[in-house]
Write a protein that holds these residues in place. Sequence first.
Motif, PDB file in Angstrom:
ATOM      1  N   ARG A 270       0.845  -1.384   0.127  1.00 16.67           N
ATOM      2  CA  ARG A 270       0.095   0.024   0.020  1.00 16.67           C
ATOM      3  C   ARG A 270       0.816   1.488  -0.061  1.00 16.67           C
ATOM      4  N   LEU A 271       2.151   1.141   0.649  1.00 15.72           N
ATOM      5  CA  LEU A 271       2.918   2.273   0.860  1.00 15.72           C
ATOM      6  C   LEU A 271       3.723   2.573  -0.561  1.00 15.72           C
ATOM      7  N   GLY A 272       4.032   1.488  -1.204  1.00 15.70           N
ATOM      8  CA  GLY A 272       4.941   1.535  -2.450  1.00 15.70           C
ATOM      9  C   GLY A 272       6.256   1.343  -2.415  1.00 15.70           C
ATOM     10  N   GLU A 273       6.853   1.533  -0.862  1.00 17.97           N
ATOM     11  CA  GLU A 273       8.182   1.457  -0.668  1.00 17.97           C
ATOM     12  C   GLU A 273       8.342   0.615   0.722  1.00 17.97           C
ATOM     13  N   ALA A 274       9.572   0.030   0.910  1.00 15.13           N
ATOM     14  CA  ALA A 274       9.829  -0.671   2.378  1.00 15.13           C
ATOM     15  C   ALA A 274       9.676   0.353   3.413  1.00 15.13           C
ATOM     16  N   LYS A 275       8.369   0.271   4.286  1.00 15.03           N
ATOM     17  CA  LYS A 275       8.180   1.208   5.365  1.00 15.03           C
ATOM     18  C   LYS A 275       9.071   0.978   6.560  1.00 15.03           C
ATOM     19  N   GLN A 276       9.603  -0.298   6.439  1.00 14.69           N
ATOM     20  CA  GLN A 276      10.652  -0.705   7.670  1.00 14.69           C
ATOM     21  C   GLN A 276      11.807   0.362   7.728  1.00 14.69           C
ATOM     22  N   LEU A 277      12.177   1.073   6.632  1.00 19.57           N
ATOM     23  CA  LEU A 277      13.422   1.844   6.161  1.00 19.57           C
ATOM     24  C   LEU A 277      12.983   3.137   6.126  1.00 19.57           C
ATOM     25  N   LEU A 278      11.739   3.560   6.330  1.00 21.67           N
ATOM     26  CA  LEU A 278      11.350   5.010   6.173  1.00 21.67           C
ATOM     27  C   LEU A 278      12.114   5.968   7.163  1.00 21.67           C
ATOM     28  N   PRO A 279      12.400   6.725   6.832  1.00 17.96           N
ATOM     29  CA  PRO A 279      13.284   7.802   8.075  1.00 17.96           C
ATOM     30  C   PRO A 279      12.487   8.175   9.106  1.00 17.96           C
ATOM     31  N   TYR A 280      12.854   7.899  10.444  1.00 15.61           N
ATOM     32  CA  TYR A 280      12.071   8.331  11.545  1.00 15.61           C
ATOM     33  C   TYR A 280      12.721   8.660  12.782  1.00 15.61           C
ATOM     34  N   ARG A 281      12.740   9.939  12.927  1.00 15.12           N
ATOM     35  CA  ARG A 281      13.727  10.344  14.403  1.00 15.12           C
ATOM     36  C   ARG A 281      15.108  10.114  14.333  1.00 15.12           C
ATOM     37  N   GLY A 282      15.652  10.144  12.945  1.00 15.16           N
ATOM     38  CA  GLY A 282      17.099  10.239  12.532  1.00 15.16           C
ATOM     39  C   GLY A 282      17.506   8.755  12.508  1.00 15.16           C
ATOM     40  N   ARG A 283      16.778   7.760  12.263  1.00 15.60           N
ATOM     41  CA  ARG A 283      16.994   6.260  12.036  1.00 15.60           C
ATOM     42  C   ARG A 283      15.921   5.756  11.184  1.00 15.60           C
ATOM     43  N   THR A 284      15.458   4.559  11.493  1.00 17.39           N
ATOM     44  CA  THR A 284      14.524   4.046  10.497  1.00 17.39           C
ATOM     45  C   THR A 284      13.225   3.660  11.279  1.00 17.39           C
ATOM     46  N   LEU A 285      12.130   3.733  10.777  1.00 15.14           N
ATOM     47  CA  LEU A 285      10.841   3.449  11.535  1.00 15.14           C
ATOM     48  C   LEU A 285      11.156   1.885  12.140  1.00 15.14           C
ATOM     49  N   LEU A 286      11.729   0.868  11.536  1.00 14.48           N
ATOM     50  CA  LEU A 286      11.841  -0.338  12.413  1.00 14.48           C
ATOM     51  C   LEU A 286      12.780  -0.277  13.479  1.00 14.48           C
TER      52      LEU A 286
ATOM     53  N   LEU B 183       3.840  -4.561  16.023  1.00 11.47           N
ATOM     54  CA  LEU B 183       4.116  -4.384  14.630  1.00 11.47           C
ATOM     55  C   LEU B 183       5.274  -3.601  14.400  1.00 11.47           C
ATOM     56  N   GLY B 184       6.033  -3.979  13.419  1.00 13.03           N
ATOM     57  CA  GLY B 184       7.206  -3.023  13.326  1.00 13.03           C
ATOM     58  C   GLY B 184       7.085  -1.724  12.771  1.00 13.03           C
ATOM     59  N   ASP B 185       5.866  -1.310  12.243  1.00 17.13           N
ATOM     60  CA  ASP B 185       5.508  -0.126  11.746  1.00 17.13           C
ATOM     61  C   ASP B 185       4.630   0.697  12.675  1.00 17.13           C
ATOM     62  N   GLN B 186       4.761   0.521  14.039  1.00 24.40           N
ATOM     63  CA  GLN B 186       3.877   1.149  15.179  1.00 24.40           C
ATOM     64  C   GLN B 186       4.642   1.667  16.177  1.00 24.40           C
ATOM     65  N   PRO B 187       5.588   2.791  15.988  1.00 26.42           N
ATOM     66  CA  PRO B 187       6.535   3.216  17.125  1.00 26.42           C
ATOM     67  C   PRO B 187       5.919   3.936  18.126  1.00 26.42           C
ATOM     68  N   GLY B 188       4.599   4.385  18.029  1.00 29.56           N
ATOM     69  CA  GLY B 188       3.931   4.985  19.217  1.00 29.56           C
ATOM     70  C   GLY B 188       3.475   4.077  20.183  1.00 29.56           C
TER      71      GLY B 188
END
Length: 193
Positions: free
Chosen positions: A15-31, A100-105
């Motif tokens: 659904r996102l179209g790219e590897a969400k595990q690797l999306l930038p988040y707070r200086g690192r990745t989402l995962l 879930l690896g995409d739920q950092p909250g």
Amino acid sequence: MNVTGLVLAAGASVRLGEAKQLLPYRGRTLLDATLDLARSCGFGQLLVTLGGAADRVRDRVDLTGCEVVENAAFSTGCGSSISTAVRAVDPGADALVLLLGDQPGVRADDVRRLAATDDTPLAVCRYTDGLGHPFRFGRAVFADLADLHGDKAVWKLLHSGRHPVTELSVDGPVPIDVDTRADYERLLTGETR
């Protein structure tokens, strides 16, 4: 109590179209953010499933303290990741907590409270706006986890009536689960829930 943590991060992010595990988040990745949370929860064992983008995830994400479980059938849904990973759970584990690896909250305190919910086969978080991850499965449910397939498999198990379910009250709404670009943008603006 010996509890295994399991972070699901094998999806192909269709659904996102790219590897969400690797999306930038707070200086690192989402995962990385989710794994940092999981490492802070005091699990006796920490598993992470990889599938889609596994090589890139291994190259860019800090997997320290995690046992990687490869899921070749990741495209068939998260049920395949859970059924694959449950076979790697420490034989002495009393329970499994699914993140879930995409739920950092998700808050570590809530995860620890959920992990400590003993004497129940299945536990789930009850947020102000509904049920949500993480889930906790007692050893009595492991055989059912090994047979999961498809998407939304844990929800089907939760609502099947096969096991008593305990709901853990958690303040605030269900944390954002990044499935779409809009979800990710909300997360980046500071919303976690």
